[in-house]
Write a protein that holds these residues in place. Structure first.
Motif, PDB file in Angstrom:
ATOM      1  N   LEU A 162       0.983  -1.694  -0.161  1.00  0.00           N
ATOM      2  CA  LEU A 162      -0.310  -0.066   0.127  1.00  0.00           C
ATOM      3  C   LEU A 162       1.161   1.240  -0.234  1.00  0.00           C
ATOM      4  O   LEU A 162       0.322   2.865  -0.714  1.00  0.00           O
ATOM      5  CB  LEU A 162      -0.735  -0.089   1.357  1.00  0.00           C
ATOM      6  CG  LEU A 162      -2.144  -0.716   1.199  1.00  0.00           C
ATOM      7  CD1 LEU A 162      -2.420  -1.623   2.115  1.00  0.00           C
ATOM      8  CD2 LEU A 162      -2.741  -0.699  -0.018  1.00  0.00           C
ATOM      9  N   VAL A 170      -4.475   0.227  -4.656  1.00  0.00           N
ATOM     10  CA  VAL A 170      -4.323  -1.325  -5.206  1.00  0.00           C
ATOM     11  C   VAL A 170      -5.121  -2.271  -4.613  1.00  0.00           C
ATOM     12  O   VAL A 170      -6.290  -1.944  -3.537  1.00  0.00           O
ATOM     13  CB  VAL A 170      -3.086  -1.699  -3.844  1.00  0.00           C
ATOM     14  CG1 VAL A 170      -2.802  -3.003  -4.194  1.00  0.00           C
ATOM     15  CG2 VAL A 170      -2.055  -0.607  -3.553  1.00  0.00           C
ATOM     16  N   ILE A 211      -5.672   3.820   5.717  1.00  0.00           N
ATOM     17  CA  ILE A 211      -6.037   3.158   4.541  1.00  0.00           C
ATOM     18  C   ILE A 211      -7.829   3.188   4.012  1.00  0.00           C
ATOM     19  O   ILE A 211      -8.519   3.117   4.166  1.00  0.00           O
ATOM     20  CB  ILE A 211      -5.839   1.899   4.630  1.00  0.00           C
ATOM     21  CG1 ILE A 211      -4.496   1.124   5.181  1.00  0.00           C
ATOM     22  CG2 ILE A 211      -6.515   1.187   3.881  1.00  0.00           C
ATOM     23  CD1 ILE A 211      -4.609   0.292   5.769  1.00  0.00           C
ATOM     24  N   TYR A 219      -8.706  -0.418  -2.517  1.00  0.00           N
ATOM     25  CA  TYR A 219      -7.327   0.143  -1.307  1.00  0.00           C
ATOM     26  C   TYR A 219      -6.312   1.233  -1.876  1.00  0.00           C
ATOM     27  O   TYR A 219      -5.599   1.004  -2.761  1.00  0.00           O
ATOM     28  CB  TYR A 219      -7.212  -0.824   0.327  1.00  0.00           C
ATOM     29  CG  TYR A 219      -8.311  -1.975  -0.408  1.00  0.00           C
ATOM     30  CD1 TYR A 219      -8.893  -1.435   0.393  1.00  0.00           C
ATOM     31  CD2 TYR A 219      -7.675  -3.524  -0.902  1.00  0.00           C
ATOM     32  CE1 TYR A 219      -9.976  -3.097   0.927  1.00  0.00           C
ATOM     33  CE2 TYR A 219      -8.792  -3.852  -0.147  1.00  0.00           C
ATOM     34  CZ  TYR A 219      -9.551  -3.782   0.647  1.00  0.00           C
ATOM     35  OH  TYR A 219     -10.952  -4.999   0.400  1.00  0.00           O
ATOM     36  N   ARG A 220      -6.150   2.255  -0.719  1.00  0.00           N
ATOM     37  CA  ARG A 220      -5.344   3.563  -0.951  1.00  0.00           C
ATOM     38  C   ARG A 220      -4.872   3.352  -0.219  1.00  0.00           C
ATOM     39  O   ARG A 220      -5.387   4.228   1.167  1.00  0.00           O
ATOM     40  CB  ARG A 220      -6.219   4.490  -1.523  1.00  0.00           C
ATOM     41  CG  ARG A 220      -5.898   5.534  -2.544  1.00  0.00           C
ATOM     42  CD  ARG A 220      -6.022   6.479  -3.288  1.00  0.00           C
ATOM     43  NE  ARG A 220      -7.115   6.591  -2.825  1.00  0.00           N
ATOM     44  CZ  ARG A 220      -7.909   7.328  -4.161  1.00  0.00           C
ATOM     45  NH1 ARG A 220      -8.409   7.209  -5.630  1.00  0.00           N
ATOM     46  NH2 ARG A 220      -9.480   6.907  -3.714  1.00  0.00           N
ATOM     47  N   MET A 221      -4.119   4.224   0.116  1.00  0.00           N
ATOM     48  CA  MET A 221      -2.938   4.715   1.539  1.00  0.00           C
ATOM     49  C   MET A 221      -3.136   5.920   0.987  1.00  0.00           C
ATOM     50  O   MET A 221      -2.546   6.595  -0.061  1.00  0.00           O
ATOM     51  CB  MET A 221      -1.219   4.494   1.461  1.00  0.00           C
ATOM     52  CG  MET A 221      -0.307   4.553   2.454  1.00  0.00           C
ATOM     53  SD  MET A 221      -1.326   3.277   4.157  1.00  0.00           S
ATOM     54  CE  MET A 221      -0.120   4.354   5.340  1.00  0.00           C
TER      55      MET A 221
END
Length: 225
Positions: A162, A170, A211, A219-221
């Motif tokens: 991430l 992702v 997150i 998902y994205r950081m």
């Protein structure tokens, strides 16, 4: 390519020297551990072919001392010991690759070329910072706002991916491949359950959930929670 060959069998050493020089490379031969250590520490080589069983200092001792001295030339360990334990011991001592005798010269040169295609250590990212979260690959630790976050190996690997893709989505499929090595969907909630624990630990260290779930995508950081 400048290659140091540390091999006490003179016939093998000469064979390697001749073969490499026919390919346009420069080979330097040594036959003892102390000489190998001195040559590698004082001269710059593109690669080192290191026999494991050298007189005096063993190849593993040479390797450990070179790595302790920050000599980063890629090392191909050449040996008659081909057991799993022997391979693991050699790699953990700092070898980049391992070739068992008897070997084909074509394979040895292919392995050396593969080692040289790797990016220099200085170009390899080993530390990631996104917002107040820091992940160090060498130390294998994670902090948030300076506070340690203790993660299990899969949780660490999830966070690494991430953070490598910070600001980008992702997907679940990407995480299955990158973290678990799955090239199929196991039809379980393995990703979601590990992510849930990871998020909980990051929140416990302070701050909002960094997150983001992107519905229908992955998902994205986020740089800030």
């Amino acid at each position: 390519m400048r290659v140091l060959i540390a091999e006490d069998d003179i016939e093998t050493a000469r064979f390697l020297e001749r073969g490499l020089e026919e390919l346009g490379h420069t080979a330097t031969l040594v036959s003892e551990g102390e000489d190998a250590l001195h040559a590698a520490a004082t001269c710059e080589f593109d690669a080192i072919v290191l026999d494991r069983m050298l007189p005096g200092l063993s190849g593993l001792d040479v390797l450990r001392r070179l790595r302790a001295a920050k000599v980063r030339a890629p090392v191909l360990l050449l040996t008659a010991l081909g057991g799993i334990t022997d391979r693991v011991e050699g790699l953990e001592a700092g070898a980049d690759d391992y070739l068992v005798k008897p070997f084909a010269f074509a394979e040895l040169t292919a392995r050396l070329n593969a080692l040289l295609r790797r990016p220099p250590l200085s170009d390899v990212v080993t530390r990631f910072e996104v917002g107040d979260v820091t992940l160090d690959l060498l130390r294998r630790d994670v902090t948030r706002g300076g506070k340690a976050v203790h993660l299990q190996p899969r949780e660490f690997a999830l966070l690494e991916q991430l953070m490598r893709h910070a600001g980008r989505v992702v997907t679940r499929t990407m995480l299955l491949e990158l973290v678990w090595g799955y090239h199929f969907d196991p039809q379980t909630n393995i990703v979601e359950s590990h992510l849930s624990r990871l998020r909980s630990k990051l929140r416990d260290a302070g701050g909002d959930d960094p997150i983001e779930t992107v519905r229908g995508a992955g998902y994205r950081m986020r740089a800030s929670g």
